[in-house]
Design a protein around this motif. Structure first.
Motif, PDB file in Angstrom:
ATOM      1  N   SER B 112       0.842  -1.203   0.000  1.00  0.00           N
ATOM      2  CA  SER B 112       0.000   0.000   0.000  1.00  0.00           C
ATOM      3  C   SER B 112       0.875   1.250   0.000  1.00  0.00           C
ATOM      4  CB  SER B 112      -0.887  -0.004   1.247  1.00  0.00           C
ATOM      5  OG  SER B 112      -1.508   1.259   1.413  1.00  0.00           O
ATOM      6  N   ARG B 113       0.466   2.252  -0.768  1.00  0.00           N
ATOM      7  CA  ARG B 113       1.226   3.511  -0.759  1.00  0.00           C
ATOM      8  C   ARG B 113       0.884   4.351   0.471  1.00  0.00           C
ATOM      9  NH1 ARG B 113       0.728   5.497  -7.108  1.00  0.00           N
ATOM     10  NH2 ARG B 113       1.240   3.462  -7.972  1.00  0.00           N
ATOM     11  N   SER B 114      -0.379   4.266   0.919  1.00  0.00           N
ATOM     12  CA  SER B 114      -0.816   5.146   2.004  1.00  0.00           C
ATOM     13  C   SER B 114      -0.657   4.498   3.378  1.00  0.00           C
ATOM     14  CB  SER B 114      -2.280   5.540   1.788  1.00  0.00           C
ATOM     15  OG  SER B 114      -3.100   4.377   1.731  1.00  0.00           O
ATOM     16  N   LYS B 115      -0.669   3.143   3.439  1.00  0.00           N
ATOM     17  CA  LYS B 115      -0.595   2.457   4.730  1.00  0.00           C
ATOM     18  C   LYS B 115       0.579   1.487   4.712  1.00  0.00           C
ATOM     19  CE  LYS B 115      -5.519   3.053   5.565  1.00  0.00           C
ATOM     20  NZ  LYS B 115      -6.872   2.476   5.475  1.00  0.00           N
ATOM     21  N   PRO B 116       1.711   1.882   5.305  1.00  0.00           N
ATOM     22  CA  PRO B 116       2.946   1.098   5.155  1.00  0.00           C
ATOM     23  C   PRO B 116       2.920  -0.250   5.867  1.00  0.00           C
ATOM     24  CG  PRO B 116       3.288   2.953   6.651  1.00  0.00           C
ATOM     25  CD  PRO B 116       1.916   3.121   6.074  1.00  0.00           C
TER      26      PRO B 116
END
Lengths: 158, 158
Positions: B112-116
């Motif tokens: 995910s780009r927003s949730k590492p």
């Protein structure tokens, strides 16, 4: 309501499929059999997950939508089953006590080239909860019979 | 088997998920609840349909595949549910007494780009009958946690 065939559906037609309320016990019973992830089977443990409580298995939600699709659509049609689904999205969690309402929008009808008695109906199926949030959307395929020729009528174009 | 995270899966990995045998009574019980088309609920009437006999609801077949996916994959992973299915095909009828074996092939992992702390695993799921025919194929999405950082290790690249 009379039996409907493939040619009786036009793109853009919207069919309301009714609603169903899902209970805690149903969520747990389905999940114990088919999808025993902790957030589907154990209310206390589910509270500690990212879902913050018990939620229904997506296969349960989909099966409930199938039942509404049956009662509101399939049983009034010359239905021959389904070859599949083009896309399914589980968009919001479904929780105990939620009331889910399903709606079908006809996208396209495609007569079979090889079998002149049938064809595919493509539809968008959406199920909403009592907050009017879409919880699941499905781009589905239905195999439907075509209207049988009536004696004395000209044959259908190929 | 230890817990597996998103980064533990590589494209091309094949995971055998075990098998299940479906009975006539199970087919009818599921269909009465969720998909009461005549070829799923009534053995005698089903014989007169294009299927030539009783067949399982596709939602039943899918739910059985979910159970095999749970037992052979999800319960050994940092599973967080699923956003959906990219394509599902019901390719062959499933009949009473069929033994169905499921297999998963990892296609891709997408952090995910927003949730590492998580990402998506794309997979091809196939379930075969005892004649080695694929009865259902699913291009599925799984939300998986990423491996937590260990103290003293360098941070993960973004």
């Amino acid at each position: 309501m009379g039996m409907r065939y493939l040619e009786d559906f036009k793109p853009g037609e919207v069919i309301e499929l009714g609603s169903v309320t899902i209970t805690r016990d149903e969520i747990i019973a389905f999940a114990r059999q088919f999808d025993p992830q902790v957030f589907h089977t154990d209310e206390a443990a589910a509270a500690g997950t990212m879902y913050g409580g018990l939620i229904a298995s997506g296969w349960h939600t989909g099966s409930l939508m199938m039942r509404l699709l049956h009662d509101g659509f399939v049983r009034h049609t010359a239905g021959l089953g389904s070859p599949g689904i083009d896309e399914l999205r589980w968009l919001k969690p479904v929780r105990p006590g939620d009331t889910l309402s399903a709606r079908m929008t006809v996208l396209e009808t495609i007569p079979s080239r090889s079998k002149p008695d049938r064809g595919i109906l493509r539809s968008l199926l959406e199920m909403r909860n009592q907050q009017d949030e879409v919880v699941v959307s499905v781009r589905g395929l239905s195999l439907l019979g075509r209207r049988p020729a009536t004696p004395g009528e000209p044959p259908r174009p190929a």
